[in-house]
Scaffold this active site. Sequence first.
Site, PDB file in Angstrom:
ATOM      1  N   TYR A 199     -11.736  14.201  -3.995  1.00  0.00           N
ATOM      2  CA  TYR A 199     -11.666  15.708  -4.769  1.00  0.00           C
ATOM      3  C   TYR A 199     -10.319  15.691  -5.452  1.00  0.00           C
ATOM      4  CZ  TYR A 199     -15.200  16.740  -1.059  1.00  0.00           C
ATOM      5  OH  TYR A 199     -16.718  16.682  -0.690  1.00  0.00           O
TER       6      TYR A 199
ATOM      7  N   LYS B 114     -10.037  27.893   4.725  1.00  0.00           N
ATOM      8  CA  LYS B 114     -12.152  28.014   5.161  1.00  0.00           C
ATOM      9  C   LYS B 114     -11.531  27.439   6.564  1.00  0.00           C
ATOM     10  CE  LYS B 114     -15.157  25.276   4.809  1.00  0.00           C
ATOM     11  NZ  LYS B 114     -16.041  25.212   6.111  1.00  0.00           N
TER      12      LYS B 114
ATOM     13  N   TRP C  26     -13.278  23.115  13.611  1.00  0.00           N
ATOM     14  CA  TRP C  26     -13.913  23.471  14.906  1.00  0.00           C
ATOM     15  C   TRP C  26     -12.910  23.587  16.905  1.00  0.00           C
ATOM     16  CZ3 TRP C  26     -16.434  20.743  18.469  1.00  0.00           C
ATOM     17  CH2 TRP C  26     -16.440  19.473  17.659  1.00  0.00           C
TER      18      TRP C  26
ATOM     19  N   CYS D  87      -8.966  15.763  18.871  1.00  0.00           N
ATOM     20  CA  CYS D  87      -8.697  14.504  18.283  1.00  0.00           C
ATOM     21  C   CYS D  87      -7.928  13.611  19.078  1.00  0.00           C
ATOM     22  CB  CYS D  87      -7.866  14.952  16.840  1.00  0.00           C
ATOM     23  SG  CYS D  87      -6.704  16.474  16.887  1.00  0.00           S
TER      24      CYS D  87
ATOM     25  N   GLU E 176      -5.569  14.303   8.856  1.00  0.00           N
ATOM     26  CA  GLU E 176      -5.497  14.859  10.858  1.00  0.00           C
ATOM     27  C   GLU E 176      -7.004  14.655  10.923  1.00  0.00           C
ATOM     28  OE1 GLU E 176      -6.148  14.432  13.714  1.00  0.00           O
ATOM     29  OE2 GLU E 176      -5.146  16.522  13.963  1.00  0.00           O
ATOM     30  N   CYS E 177      -7.411  12.757  11.048  1.00  0.00           N
ATOM     31  CA  CYS E 177      -8.917  12.305  11.044  1.00  0.00           C
ATOM     32  C   CYS E 177      -9.131  12.524  12.464  1.00  0.00           C
ATOM     33  CB  CYS E 177      -9.061  11.445   9.924  1.00  0.00           C
ATOM     34  SG  CYS E 177      -8.766  12.509   8.211  1.00  0.00           S
TER      35      CYS E 177
ATOM     36  N   LYS F 127     -25.642  13.821  19.571  1.00  0.00           N
ATOM     37  CA  LYS F 127     -24.444  13.366  18.819  1.00  0.00           C
ATOM     38  C   LYS F 127     -23.984  12.747  20.210  1.00  0.00           C
ATOM     39  CE  LYS F 127     -20.614  11.915  16.447  1.00  0.00           C
ATOM     40  NZ  LYS F 127     -18.591  12.963  15.959  1.00  0.00           N
TER      41      LYS F 127
ATOM     42  N   SER G  49     -13.247  15.318  10.338  1.00  0.00           N
ATOM     43  CA  SER G  49     -14.002  14.036  10.640  1.00  0.00           C
ATOM     44  C   SER G  49     -12.569  12.787   9.189  1.00  0.00           C
ATOM     45  CB  SER G  49     -15.275  14.152  10.022  1.00  0.00           C
ATOM     46  OG  SER G  49     -15.651  14.533   9.257  1.00  0.00           O
TER      47      SER G  49
ATOM     48  N   LEU H 248     -10.246  23.680   7.512  1.00  0.00           N
ATOM     49  CA  LEU H 248      -9.871  23.490   9.211  1.00  0.00           C
ATOM     50  C   LEU H 248     -11.290  23.528  10.083  1.00  0.00           C
ATOM     51  CD1 LEU H 248      -8.145  26.504   9.136  1.00  0.00           C
ATOM     52  CD2 LEU H 248      -7.073  24.263   9.245  1.00  0.00           C
TER      53      LEU H 248
ATOM     54  N   GLU I 209     -15.303   7.594  17.168  1.00  0.00           N
ATOM     55  CA  GLU I 209     -14.759   8.470  17.930  1.00  0.00           C
ATOM     56  C   GLU I 209     -16.483   9.900  18.344  1.00  0.00           C
ATOM     57  OE1 GLU I 209     -12.966  12.039  15.568  1.00  0.00           O
ATOM     58  OE2 GLU I 209     -11.487  11.968  17.134  1.00  0.00           O
TER      59      GLU I 209
HETATM   60  P1  NAD Z   1     -16.355  17.654   9.439  1.00  0.00           P
HETATM   61  O1  NAD Z   1     -14.778  17.042   9.480  1.00  0.00           O
HETATM   62  O2  NAD Z   1     -17.029  17.864   8.885  1.00  0.00           O
HETATM   63  O3  NAD Z   1     -16.031  19.689   8.889  1.00  0.00           O
HETATM   64  C1  NAD Z   1     -14.318  19.674   9.577  1.00  0.00           C
HETATM   65  C2  NAD Z   1     -13.677  20.825   7.959  1.00  0.00           C
HETATM   66  O4  NAD Z   1     -14.757  20.005   6.743  1.00  0.00           O
HETATM   67  C3  NAD Z   1     -14.767  21.904   8.088  1.00  0.00           C
HETATM   68  O5  NAD Z   1     -14.258  23.023   7.379  1.00  0.00           O
HETATM   69  C4  NAD Z   1     -16.214  21.555   7.391  1.00  0.00           C
HETATM   70  O6  NAD Z   1     -16.552  22.746   6.690  1.00  0.00           O
HETATM   71  C5  NAD Z   1     -15.280  20.811   5.657  1.00  0.00           C
HETATM   72  N1  NAD Z   1     -16.438  20.100   5.002  1.00  0.00           N
HETATM   73  C6  NAD Z   1     -17.677  19.252   5.784  1.00  0.00           C
HETATM   74  N2  NAD Z   1     -18.235  18.647   5.026  1.00  0.00           N
HETATM   75  C7  NAD Z   1     -17.204  19.075   3.450  1.00  0.00           C
HETATM   76  C8  NAD Z   1     -17.388  18.611   2.617  1.00  0.00           C
HETATM   77  N3  NAD Z   1     -18.095  17.335   1.341  1.00  0.00           N
HETATM   78  N4  NAD Z   1     -15.933  19.153   1.744  1.00  0.00           N
HETATM   79  C9  NAD Z   1     -15.309  19.424   2.337  1.00  0.00           C
HETATM   80  N5  NAD Z   1     -15.153  19.770   3.343  1.00  0.00           N
HETATM   81  C10 NAD Z   1     -16.245  19.392   4.360  1.00  0.00           C
HETATM   82  O7  NAD Z   1     -16.192  17.899  10.730  1.00  0.00           O
HETATM   83  P2  NAD Z   1     -17.401  18.333  12.161  1.00  0.00           P
HETATM   84  O8  NAD Z   1     -18.977  17.965  11.099  1.00  0.00           O
HETATM   85  O9  NAD Z   1     -17.086  20.082  12.550  1.00  0.00           O
HETATM   86  O10 NAD Z   1     -17.504  17.037  12.762  1.00  0.00           O
HETATM   87  C11 NAD Z   1     -17.882  15.877  12.678  1.00  0.00           C
HETATM   88  C12 NAD Z   1     -17.054  14.779  12.924  1.00  0.00           C
HETATM   89  O11 NAD Z   1     -15.743  15.609  12.872  1.00  0.00           O
HETATM   90  C13 NAD Z   1     -16.691  15.012  14.990  1.00  0.00           C
HETATM   91  O12 NAD Z   1     -17.327  14.778  15.991  1.00  0.00           O
HETATM   92  C14 NAD Z   1     -15.321  14.543  15.197  1.00  0.00           C
HETATM   93  O13 NAD Z   1     -15.843  13.444  15.789  1.00  0.00           O
HETATM   94  C15 NAD Z   1     -14.460  14.958  14.081  1.00  0.00           C
HETATM   95  N6  NAD Z   1     -13.452  15.831  14.524  1.00  0.00           N
HETATM   96  C16 NAD Z   1     -12.275  15.993  13.989  1.00  0.00           C
HETATM   97  C17 NAD Z   1     -11.147  16.850  14.163  1.00  0.00           C
HETATM   98  C18 NAD Z   1      -9.897  16.748  14.425  1.00  0.00           C
HETATM   99  O14 NAD Z   1      -9.432  17.440  14.837  1.00  0.00           O
HETATM  100  N7  NAD Z   1      -9.252  15.586  14.097  1.00  0.00           N
HETATM  101  C19 NAD Z   1     -11.767  18.366  14.546  1.00  0.00           C
HETATM  102  C20 NAD Z   1     -12.992  18.298  14.465  1.00  0.00           C
HETATM  103  C21 NAD Z   1     -14.721  17.173  13.878  1.00  0.00           C
END
Ligand code: NAD
Length: 499
Positions: A255, A191, A167, A302, A267-268, A352, A245, A165, A401
């Site tokens: 994976y 998670k 944040w 997003c 949903e990215c 960032k 992301s 999920l 983004e």
């Molecule tokens: P992220 O994609 O890194 O994290 C989202 C989730 O994925 C978190 O629960 C995180 O713990 C998990 N995650 C991170 N690395 C992982 C890995 N290697 N394997 C499995 N799970 C993993 O997002 P972020 O670091 O919180 O934010 C980075 C960017 O992502 C933001 O700047 C934004 O561009 C984007 N984002 C998009 C949304 C959306 O609603 N689409 C939401 C949050 C962030």
Amino acid sequence: MNAVTSATYNAVAGKLSFETQAFIDGRFVPSLSGKTFDTENPATGKRIASVAECDSADVDLAVRAARKAFESGSWSRLAPRERKKILLRFADLIERDLTELAVMETLDCGKPIMDSLNVDLPDSIETLRWHAEAIDKLYDQVSPTPRDVVSMIIREPIGVVGTVLPWNFPIFVAMWKIAPALAGGSSLVLKPAEQTPLTMLRLAKLAAEAGIPDGVFNVVPGFGETAGQAVGRHMDINCVSFTGSGEVGRLFLKYAAESNMKRIVLECGGKSPALVMGDVGNLDPVAEQVAAGILFCQGENCSAGSRLIVQEDVKDRLLDKLSAQFGGWKVGDPFSPETKVGAMIEEGHLKKVLSYIDIGRREGATVAFGGKRLHESSGGYFVEPTIFDGVTNQMRIAREEIFGPVLSVITFKDAEEGVKIANDTSYGLASSLYTDNINTAHKVAKALRAGTVSINCYSEGDMAVPFGGFKESGFGGRDKSLLAHDQYAEVKTIWIQLR
Ligand code: NAD
């Protein structure tokens, strides 16, 4: 009556108690390693609580509990109407604790309390009720086979569902996944993002209180590379639904490929256009909607409308009105009822967003509004709502983004060029179109390559419509609406040869 102020919500925050352990098989438990991590308040930079840091061993325990519950039928084989009753009770309990949960959400992710109180929590409750109410009204099918055959197409719960999920909407986006998965009878391993684990842990307590059986609802707080990856690679998880992301979304496809080919739904994010045609007579509501489209949730959204693509002859007038709108979006203490823009989630993300403001300047765009860090002495991570004028669609601030309150303004000459620019992106989550011409509205809506096209508003609709993206914004399914149930269902054919 006392006026509601920031002090009102600080007082609620001061009395909160937090669940800080993982929730596995109906119980709060420490992580097997004994490790914890801190979650902090983005508005002050101060620690709120230390939370169990789960890794693959804890995820494995949670999956075992989820599988055991699934196979036992304690939830998966309940009559849909019985699951509905329990889910409605779950929704009632969230509503009972709405203020506490909203305060906790704001504390953990820095969004304005008014958003938590009026959007995130009520919409989460609505989501849960909507899917609960749907589940005893969904029929399976009898297929058109020869007379000596009876053939049914039925849907069964997929089994154990992992959700990883984000944040930005810790409860709300989670509920888009929790509600249809539970309604359909699957078990969950959730998670939460490491930045925002607190409300999900509280939800686990309420799920148990509502009567969701042990093992059906598990929460494993932890980091992405450890707990998140373990969910993605687990051999006994049937489906992972992820929001976050694109970079991490791609990892989940890997994976799955390298483990059990589990179903992946992603949903990215996006770089969504707000396309404004020169035929619009009244630009006031357009300015209001465009501002809301980029500033809601601090731009950490997003589907934020981060590219304003406007016909050149109305650009200057719209920009004046937009600047006035931006000035009305007060940035600051998320507990203040006047605040409309809270804090960026963490220091790294603040940096960032600020770095993108530098990049925009270096690329030759002009800051027409904002552009600075605010309230640094608070220790929090606040950014001024920012407008870049003179942007071209090739600049990084138009392509990547930013996930902050930063709007890029691009002009076009005619509708064809406007649509071309709008579609010239690797994303395709949402889009808005502003026009007074019904023909343009229909034609351009069909030409835009995005999961949602909103006309004369910034809106994603309500629970009755699907949400998800074209191109690199999404993969494998849709959140919301009845389509969300497909993500968590297997389709089975039963073929009976009559003798
Ligand atoms: P992220 O994609 O890194 O994290 C989202 C989730 O994925 C978190 O629960 C995180 O713990 C998990 N995650 C991170 N690395 C992982 C890995 N290697 N394997 C499995 N799970 C993993 O997002 P972020 O670091 O919180 O934010 C980075 C960017 O992502 C933001 O700047 C934004 O561009 C984007 N984002 C998009 C949304 C959306 O609603 N689409 C939401 C949050 C962030």
